[in-house]
Design a protein around this motif. Structure first.
Motif, PDB file in Angstrom:
ATOM      1  N   ALA A 176       0.764  -1.320   0.058  1.00  0.00           N
ATOM      2  CA  ALA A 176      -0.015  -0.118  -0.092  1.00  0.00           C
ATOM      3  C   ALA A 176       0.766   1.313  -0.035  1.00  0.00           C
ATOM      4  N   ASN A 177       2.373   1.264   0.014  1.00  0.00           N
ATOM      5  CA  ASN A 177       3.124   2.333   0.110  1.00  0.00           C
ATOM      6  C   ASN A 177       4.239   2.063  -0.923  1.00  0.00           C
ATOM      7  N   MET A 178       4.000   1.607  -1.984  1.00  0.00           N
ATOM      8  CA  MET A 178       5.240   1.172  -2.922  1.00  0.00           C
ATOM      9  C   MET A 178       6.236   2.136  -2.832  1.00  0.00           C
ATOM     10  N   PRO A 179       5.938   3.481  -3.078  1.00  0.00           N
ATOM     11  CA  PRO A 179       7.242   4.500  -3.389  1.00  0.00           C
ATOM     12  C   PRO A 179       8.120   4.537  -2.136  1.00  0.00           C
ATOM     13  N   ALA A 180       7.650   4.055  -0.952  1.00  0.00           N
ATOM     14  CA  ALA A 180       8.410   3.828   0.295  1.00  0.00           C
ATOM     15  C   ALA A 180       9.612   3.030   0.246  1.00  0.00           C
ATOM     16  N   ALA A 181       9.795   2.082  -0.930  1.00  0.00           N
ATOM     17  CA  ALA A 181      10.811   1.293  -1.301  1.00  0.00           C
ATOM     18  C   ALA A 181      11.949   2.266  -1.882  1.00  0.00           C
ATOM     19  N   VAL A 182      11.792   3.391  -2.296  1.00  0.00           N
ATOM     20  CA  VAL A 182      12.618   4.144  -2.669  1.00  0.00           C
ATOM     21  C   VAL A 182      12.538   5.509  -1.945  1.00  0.00           C
ATOM     22  N   GLY A 183      12.865   5.564  -0.718  1.00  0.00           N
ATOM     23  CA  GLY A 183      12.295   6.681   0.132  1.00  0.00           C
ATOM     24  C   GLY A 183      13.038   7.907  -0.170  1.00  0.00           C
ATOM     25  N   VAL A 184      14.305   7.719  -0.451  1.00  0.00           N
ATOM     26  CA  VAL A 184      15.320   8.867  -0.835  1.00  0.00           C
ATOM     27  C   VAL A 184      14.667   9.571  -2.001  1.00  0.00           C
ATOM     28  N   THR A 185      14.681   8.904  -3.156  1.00  0.00           N
ATOM     29  CA  THR A 185      14.110   9.364  -4.398  1.00  0.00           C
ATOM     30  C   THR A 185      12.366  10.085  -4.154  1.00  0.00           C
ATOM     31  N   ALA A 186      11.827   9.142  -3.462  1.00  0.00           N
ATOM     32  CA  ALA A 186      10.161   9.649  -3.488  1.00  0.00           C
ATOM     33  C   ALA A 186      10.028  10.707  -2.505  1.00  0.00           C
ATOM     34  N   THR A 187      10.941  10.886  -1.526  1.00  0.00           N
ATOM     35  CA  THR A 187      10.674  11.973  -0.590  1.00  0.00           C
ATOM     36  C   THR A 187      11.186  13.344  -1.333  1.00  0.00           C
ATOM     37  N   LEU A 188      12.349  13.364  -2.047  1.00  0.00           N
ATOM     38  CA  LEU A 188      12.538  14.602  -3.092  1.00  0.00           C
ATOM     39  C   LEU A 188      11.398  14.861  -3.957  1.00  0.00           C
ATOM     40  N   ALA A 189      11.042  13.797  -4.695  1.00  0.00           N
ATOM     41  CA  ALA A 189      10.079  13.932  -5.641  1.00  0.00           C
ATOM     42  C   ALA A 189       8.801  14.637  -5.264  1.00  0.00           C
ATOM     43  N   LEU A 190       8.251  13.781  -4.049  1.00  0.00           N
ATOM     44  CA  LEU A 190       7.200  14.272  -3.368  1.00  0.00           C
ATOM     45  C   LEU A 190       7.044  15.913  -2.870  1.00  0.00           C
ATOM     46  N   THR A 191       8.369  16.218  -2.032  1.00  0.00           N
ATOM     47  CA  THR A 191       8.374  17.543  -1.476  1.00  0.00           C
ATOM     48  C   THR A 191       8.583  18.509  -2.983  1.00  0.00           C
ATOM     49  N   GLN A 192       9.124  18.337  -3.860  1.00  0.00           N
ATOM     50  CA  GLN A 192       8.987  19.177  -4.789  1.00  0.00           C
ATOM     51  C   GLN A 192       7.749  19.615  -5.425  1.00  0.00           C
ATOM     52  N   ALA A 193       6.897  18.502  -5.215  1.00  0.00           N
ATOM     53  CA  ALA A 193       5.407  18.634  -5.854  1.00  0.00           C
ATOM     54  C   ALA A 193       4.564  19.498  -5.067  1.00  0.00           C
ATOM     55  N   THR A 194       4.725  19.099  -3.567  1.00  0.00           N
ATOM     56  CA  THR A 194       3.973  19.461  -2.705  1.00  0.00           C
ATOM     57  C   THR A 194       4.253  21.042  -2.155  1.00  0.00           C
ATOM     58  N   LEU A 195       5.651  21.373  -2.216  1.00  0.00           N
ATOM     59  CA  LEU A 195       5.999  22.650  -1.546  1.00  0.00           C
ATOM     60  C   LEU A 195       5.176  23.765  -2.018  1.00  0.00           C
ATOM     61  N   PRO A 196       4.828  23.979  -3.197  1.00  0.00           N
ATOM     62  CA  PRO A 196       4.148  25.331  -3.413  1.00  0.00           C
ATOM     63  C   PRO A 196       2.779  25.213  -2.758  1.00  0.00           C
ATOM     64  N   TYR A 197       2.389  24.247  -2.721  1.00  0.00           N
ATOM     65  CA  TYR A 197       0.883  24.044  -1.918  1.00  0.00           C
ATOM     66  C   TYR A 197       0.928  24.152  -0.367  1.00  0.00           C
ATOM     67  N   VAL A 198       2.043  23.338   0.169  1.00  0.00           N
ATOM     68  CA  VAL A 198       2.426  23.988   1.388  1.00  0.00           C
ATOM     69  C   VAL A 198       2.595  25.027   1.897  1.00  0.00           C
ATOM     70  N   LEU A 199       3.380  26.187   0.957  1.00  0.00           N
ATOM     71  CA  LEU A 199       3.497  27.314   1.150  1.00  0.00           C
ATOM     72  C   LEU A 199       2.367  28.130   1.046  1.00  0.00           C
ATOM     73  N   ARG A 200       1.437  27.870   0.265  1.00  0.00           N
ATOM     74  CA  ARG A 200       0.107  28.380   0.347  1.00  0.00           C
ATOM     75  C   ARG A 200      -0.790  28.466   1.527  1.00  0.00           C
ATOM     76  N   LEU A 201      -0.800  27.401   1.832  1.00  0.00           N
ATOM     77  CA  LEU A 201      -1.664  26.896   3.371  1.00  0.00           C
ATOM     78  C   LEU A 201      -0.777  27.528   4.220  1.00  0.00           C
ATOM     79  N   ALA A 202       0.574  27.618   4.464  1.00  0.00           N
ATOM     80  CA  ALA A 202       1.038  28.217   5.577  1.00  0.00           C
ATOM     81  C   ALA A 202       0.823  29.947   5.463  1.00  0.00           C
ATOM     82  N   ASP A 203       0.858  30.263   4.170  1.00  0.00           N
ATOM     83  CA  ASP A 203       0.980  31.823   4.214  1.00  0.00           C
ATOM     84  C   ASP A 203      -0.726  32.233   4.231  1.00  0.00           C
ATOM     85  N   ALA A 204      -1.534  31.525   3.915  1.00  0.00           N
ATOM     86  CA  ALA A 204      -2.984  31.989   4.064  1.00  0.00           C
ATOM     87  C   ALA A 204      -3.875  31.043   4.683  1.00  0.00           C
ATOM     88  N   GLY A 205      -3.438  29.996   5.360  1.00  0.00           N
ATOM     89  CA  GLY A 205      -4.407  29.087   5.923  1.00  0.00           C
ATOM     90  C   GLY A 205      -5.617  28.834   5.094  1.00  0.00           C
TER      91      GLY A 205
END
Length: 362
Positions: free
Chosen positions: A296-325
């Motif tokens: 159920a969490n296949m990308p965890a098999a490559v945690g280094v790659t998956a973390t970097l890929a996920l963060t670069q995708a989610t960060l713009p949205y995390v910043l918007r939520l942090a800035d504006a709630g």
């Protein structure tokens, strides 16, 4: 705003919700980031790296008590007591998890799911990188379990001169399916892909220059393809809803003994009848004479790659939520699509419909 990043507790999970680059960007905007100590270790990110990026190292209670909690996977049963009225940004897959939906409603958590954040063109920008990884991994996992020592048929995916490669069937031509097709073709397999979308099949056919077979996905076509397959990859996605069971038990039973199936859709309930969520420590289950891989969490098999890929995708949205709630939902339609739970109720239409069907309300 205080952004909390707890350690992941799902079995076999190696990812972390924010890499140091994400921490640095948030701190540079004036936000505070509280990361649970040790949370990045399995993704190759030490506490020192997070601290140097500007994070405070805290315990689980403090990370979960932040205004905005950023995770990777859905809260596990042992974490439900930590839910509160703040915001949670993570993969949720609520259509397959009524108990979690109820807990989020009871806690009055504003829950935003990566897998339903949707752009105007219908694409899912936060699910896409994990789907790409899962698609590629599905072929590697399938090829591994086709080996005789692991219970498979003893078929080499790419064959050798004079002996054809394995027959690989990919059901679904979306992001994950397209990556699975590319990986299987690259390894020399005999590949067939099925989808309900003719434009999607045309794109894949053009991309691979006639090296694959394409079929419109019908019950008859799927049954025919699966019966002759060595490896079946189920990559069916209906955003916000449970995955349809496109491969029946009868189809599984029609495969030759030692055939392998990989259910990428298991987070959404699975698209192969008989598949159940498994872990990286114990990834396959026998269904008749076949093996079904449904981690159920296949990308965890490559945690280094998956973390970097996920963060670069989610960060713009995390910043918007942090800035504006919560005001970010009004300013960003893609984020608004991501909201699954708010003010104690399910607000995403597809998720609400799916959960109603599970409970017999629809």
């Amino acid at each position: 705003m205080i952004i909390g990043v707890p350690a992941e507790t799902k079995p076999g999970e190696t990812r972390i919700g924010l890499a140091p680059a994400g921490v640095h960007a948030l701190v540079a905007r004036g936000h505070a980031v509280a990361v649970e100590a040790g949370a990045g270790r399995r993704a190759g990110i030490g506490d020192d790296a997070l601290r140097e990026a500007g994070a405070s190292l805290v315990d689980a209670d403090e990370a979960w008590g932040a205004d905005l909690v950023v995770k990777v996977k859905e809260p596990q049963s042992g974490e439900l007591r930590r839910l509160g009225p703040g915001m949670l940004f993570t993969f949720l897959h609520l259509a397959a998890d009524p108990a979690l939906a109820d807990a989020l409603c009871a806690a009055r958590t504003t829950a935003v799911s990566y897998d339903t954040v949707r752009l105007d063109d219908g694409t899912l920008p936060l699910l896409a990188p994990m789907s790409e990884i899962a698609g590629r991994l599905s072929v590697l996992a399938g090829a591994h379990h086709l080996l005789s020592p692991y219970g498979g048929r003893g078929v080499l995916l790419g064959g050798v001169p004079g002996v054809p490669g394995a027959r690989v069937v990919v059901i679904g031509a979306g992001v994950a399916g397209a990556q699975a097709v590319a990986q299987a073709v690259g390894l020399g397999a005999d590949v067939t892909v099925l989808d309900v979308s003719l434009p999607a099949l045309r794109r894949l056919d053009a991309r691979h220059g006639g090296r694959i077979r394409t079929m419109t996905s019908t019950g008859y076509a799927v049954a025919e393809a699966v019966a002759g397959a060595d490896l079946v990859i189920g990559a069916v996605l209906v955003p916000g809803r449970e995955a349809p069971r496109v491969v029946t038990r009868a189809m599984v039973d029609s495969m030759a003994s030692g055939g392998v199936l990989v259910d990428i859709a298991i987070d959404q309930g699975g698209c192969i009848e008989g598949s159940v969520p498994t872990t990286h420590d114990d990834p396959v289950r026998a269904v008749g004479d076949a093996l079904v891989y449904s981690v159920a969490n296949m990308p965890a098999a490559v945690g280094v790659t998956a973390t970097l890929a996920l963060t670069q995708a989610t960060l713009p949205y995390v910043l918007r939520l942090a800035d504006a709630g919560a005001a970010a939902f009004d300013a960003d339609p893609a984020l608004a699509h991501g909201v699954n739970v708010r003010d104690g109720r399910i607000v995403h239409p597809a998720v609400a419909q799916a959960l109603g069907a599970v409970r017999g309300d629809a």
